[in-house]
Design an enzyme around this catalytic site. Structure first.
Site, PDB file in Angstrom:
ATOM      1  N   ILE A  16     -22.476 -23.508  22.964  1.00 26.86           N
ATOM      2  CA  ILE A  16     -21.424 -22.664  22.387  1.00 26.86           C
ATOM      3  C   ILE A  16     -20.060 -23.050  22.935  1.00 26.86           C
ATOM      4  CG2 ILE A  16     -20.580 -20.298  22.177  1.00 26.86           C
ATOM      5  CD1 ILE A  16     -23.534 -19.396  22.287  1.00 26.86           C
ATOM      6  N   ARG A  61     -21.472 -12.796  27.990  1.00 25.94           N
ATOM      7  CA  ARG A  61     -22.228 -11.693  28.568  1.00 25.94           C
ATOM      8  C   ARG A  61     -21.278 -10.778  29.324  1.00 25.94           C
ATOM      9  NH1 ARG A  61     -26.339 -11.529  25.737  1.00 25.94           N
ATOM     10  NH2 ARG A  61     -27.354 -10.140  27.228  1.00 25.94           N
ATOM     11  N   GLU A 116     -23.107  -1.226  27.948  1.00 22.94           N
ATOM     12  CA  GLU A 116     -22.967  -1.052  26.505  1.00 22.94           C
ATOM     13  C   GLU A 116     -23.847   0.096  26.018  1.00 22.94           C
ATOM     14  OE1 GLU A 116     -23.737  -4.808  24.601  1.00 22.94           O
ATOM     15  OE2 GLU A 116     -21.972  -5.757  25.488  1.00 22.94           O
ATOM     16  N   HIS A 145     -20.131  -6.227  20.264  1.00 24.27           N
ATOM     17  CA  HIS A 145     -21.195  -7.213  20.498  1.00 24.27           C
ATOM     18  C   HIS A 145     -21.636  -7.848  19.172  1.00 24.27           C
ATOM     19  CE1 HIS A 145     -24.396  -8.263  23.713  1.00 24.27           C
ATOM     20  NE2 HIS A 145     -24.314  -9.239  22.834  1.00 24.27           N
ATOM     21  N   LEU A 146     -20.678  -8.509  18.508  1.00 20.79           N
ATOM     22  CA  LEU A 146     -20.922  -9.082  17.183  1.00 20.79           C
ATOM     23  C   LEU A 146     -21.139 -10.592  17.206  1.00 20.79           C
ATOM     24  CD1 LEU A 146     -18.253  -7.173  15.039  1.00 20.79           C
ATOM     25  CD2 LEU A 146     -20.649  -6.579  15.416  1.00 20.79           C
ATOM     26  N   ALA A 181     -23.525 -12.570  17.564  1.00 25.06           N
ATOM     27  CA  ALA A 181     -24.665 -13.096  16.806  1.00 25.06           C
ATOM     28  C   ALA A 181     -24.874 -12.357  15.494  1.00 25.06           C
ATOM     29  CB  ALA A 181     -25.931 -13.011  17.654  1.00 25.06           C
TER      30      ALA A 181
END
Length: 531
Positions: free
Chosen positions: A153, A233, A262, A280-281, A283
């Protein structure tokens, strides 16, 4: 035989078609279950598929009497109690490649949105305000991007933003200068990234080594115009230090997709005008959700039908019934020796050499080597490393390894030595198992030592001068650090010496800083072992 599979989070049914239509599998979709509800029904299942919503706790695992595999439809497994799963012989698998493109693109989107104030401008205009001057942004062209974590990534983000005309600095313990040059990026330290970057993005796993890697020290060095994002993370960036840095105008902006806790609904991060956030988008694309679902479905079928494991993030509890107590001691000391060696190496290793002396040490050479490699890689790659995939991941990082067997020689009839070789240095750790005394570390580099590994060690190289031991003990006492045992060695009188103190509390960076200020130390390490 029919295998019952529980899907306890919303996951793409299209991606799970191979499971749903398989004659030997029965798939139940039950999301939003409480821990008690899961505890009640989990004994009925051989497989469990989750995303990040379900917390797979020790209690759930202990009641999962028939569970063989837990599959995380994604990369991170923070919501699964890996230790409990391992102790119960349950495989934990993930889908490490399925969301690479989605996370890469979301990172780029966050950088662009942050640079141009897009969320703030959108909200303003939706509120019927026309205030162009309030949302003046900055260009990416000819700016410096710092990438911390150069995996798939991180390098994907670097590649895309190079096309914007950005200069890319990258830090990764396994990134070589040669590979960086091939990619057209510059290898840098974290401090250099802090000092030179206009934008920073983090892409490391969350490990004890990377937790809080972006902290007050980082922000103190940064440009006041720095903009930073985290789509990796929660916890890699120290959130309190981030808030302070923004409030004190040490940096300009931040964009967060992940958080330490979260959902972060009570976090002051959500209210800060210079932070943009998403839930937390990274993925969360149609393609990524299908890919990870396909991946875990195929993995579960392969495990339960064929016994093949590809993407395990743990190794199930080994059957050690056929291994005697002494060999188990060799496995344990090999793991601890690997952990110690990697913490004493300042750079990433390029080569690992394991030497076995004596017949007993060689008895489980392959398993011991895998144990060593696992302990070395875990320092940077986290829980994804295990006995199953350790050698494959070692090869993926471009690290060579050699095994050498020798007849018994020297002081010890059975002896293991680990040599970690980097571009600039080499670390040697020697270990043995002594009847009546157990597993011992007996060599560090060119020094003969003798100590039983402890959870925490203080290790120093210093000049052989009177008072160094007393000075060290006095300062450790000042910080309420208790000394359990001591081992000393020296090259010659008045030459370089080594001191190893097993201590009951961790050695902090503050302790190390103060010792450097008052003593003639060449190098000080505070090590932590998984005792």
């Amino acid at each position: 035989m029919t295998h019952n599979i529980l899907v306890s989070d919303p996951i793409s049914e299209k991606g799970l078609q191979s499971l749903i239509h398989h004659p030997d599998f029965n798939v139940d979709f039950k999301s939003g279950l409480t821990e008690k509800e899961l505890v009640d029904i989990i004994p009925n299942y051989q497989g469990l598929i989750v995303r990040s919503q379900t917390q797979v706790t020790e209690s759930i695992i202990n009641h999962a009497s028939n569970l063989k595999v837990i599959a995380r439809a994604g990369v991170g497994v923070d919501n699964i109690d890996i230790k409990s799963a391992t102790l119960n012989g349950i495989l934990v698998v993930n889908a490490p490649d399925g969301n690479t493109i989605s996370a890469t693109e979301h990172s780029v989107a966050m950088i662009l949105a942050m640079a141009r104030n897009i969320p703030q401008a959108y909200t303003s205009l939706k509120n019927k305000e026309w205030n162009r001057k309030a949302f003046k942004g900055v260009e990416l062209y000819q700016k410096v991007l710092g990438v911390i974590g150069a995996g798939r990534i991180g390098l994907g983000v670097a590649k895309r933003l190079k096309s914007f005309g950005m200069t890319v600095l990258a830090y990764d313990p396994f990134l070589t200068k040669e590979k960086a040059e091939q990619l057209g990026i510059e290898l840098a330290t974290i401090d250099e990234i802090a000092q030179r970057s206009d934008f920073v993005t983090v892409h490391t796993p969350l490990t004890p080594k990377t937790k809080g890697i972006i902290d007050a020290h980082f922000f103190n060095q940064a440009k006041p115009t720095l903009q930073i994002i985290n789509v990796a993370r929660g916890g890699i960036i120290n959130e309190n230090d981030l808030l302070n840095a923004l409030n004190q105008h040490q940096i300009a902006r931040a964009a967060l997709d992940v958080f330490e806790n979260e959902p972060p609904l009570d976090s002051p991060l959500l209210d800060h005008k210079n932070i943009i956030v998403t839930p937390h988008l990274g993925a969360s694309t149609i393609e990524a959700q299908e890919k990870v679902a396909v991946s875990v479905a195929e993995e579960i079928i392969d495990i339960l039908e064929n016994g093949n494991v590809t993407n395990a993030v743990n190794a199930p509890k080994l059957n050690l019934n056929h291994i005697d107590e002494k060999t188990q001691q060799w496995l344990r000391i090999s793991q601890l020796s690997g952990e110690l060696a990697i913490q004493l190496l300042d750079d990433a290793p390029r080569e690992i050499k394991v030497t076995f002396n004596g017949e007993h040490a060689k008895k489980e050479a392959d398993l011991i080597t895998r144990s060593i490699v696992t302990s070395i890689l875990k320092q940077n790659l986290g829980e994804r490393v295990n006995l199953i995939n350790a050698i494959a991941l070692l090869n993926e990082q471009g690290i060579t390894h050699h095994i050498e067997n020798r007849a018994s020689q020297g002081t010890f009839s059975n002896y293991i030595q680990i040599n970690l070789i980097s571009e600039h240095e080499e670390v040697k750790i020697g270990a043995t198992v002594i009847d009546g005394f157990g597993a011992r570390i007996v060599r560090i580099n060119d020094y003969s030592v003798d100590f039983k590994p402890n959870a925490y060690q203080f290790i120093s190289y210093h000049k052989d001068l009177p008072g160094m031991v007393g000075l060290t003990g006095q300062l450790l006492g000042k910080h309420d650090i208790n000394i359990a045992s001591m081992s000393l060695g020296r090259s010659s009188e008045g030459g370089q010496a080594m001191m190893i103190l097993s201590v009951d509390q961790p050695i902090t960076q503050q302790v190390i800083k103060e010792l450097y200020e008052i003593g003639d130390f060449d190098k000080i390490y505070g090590t932590t072992l998984s005792i």
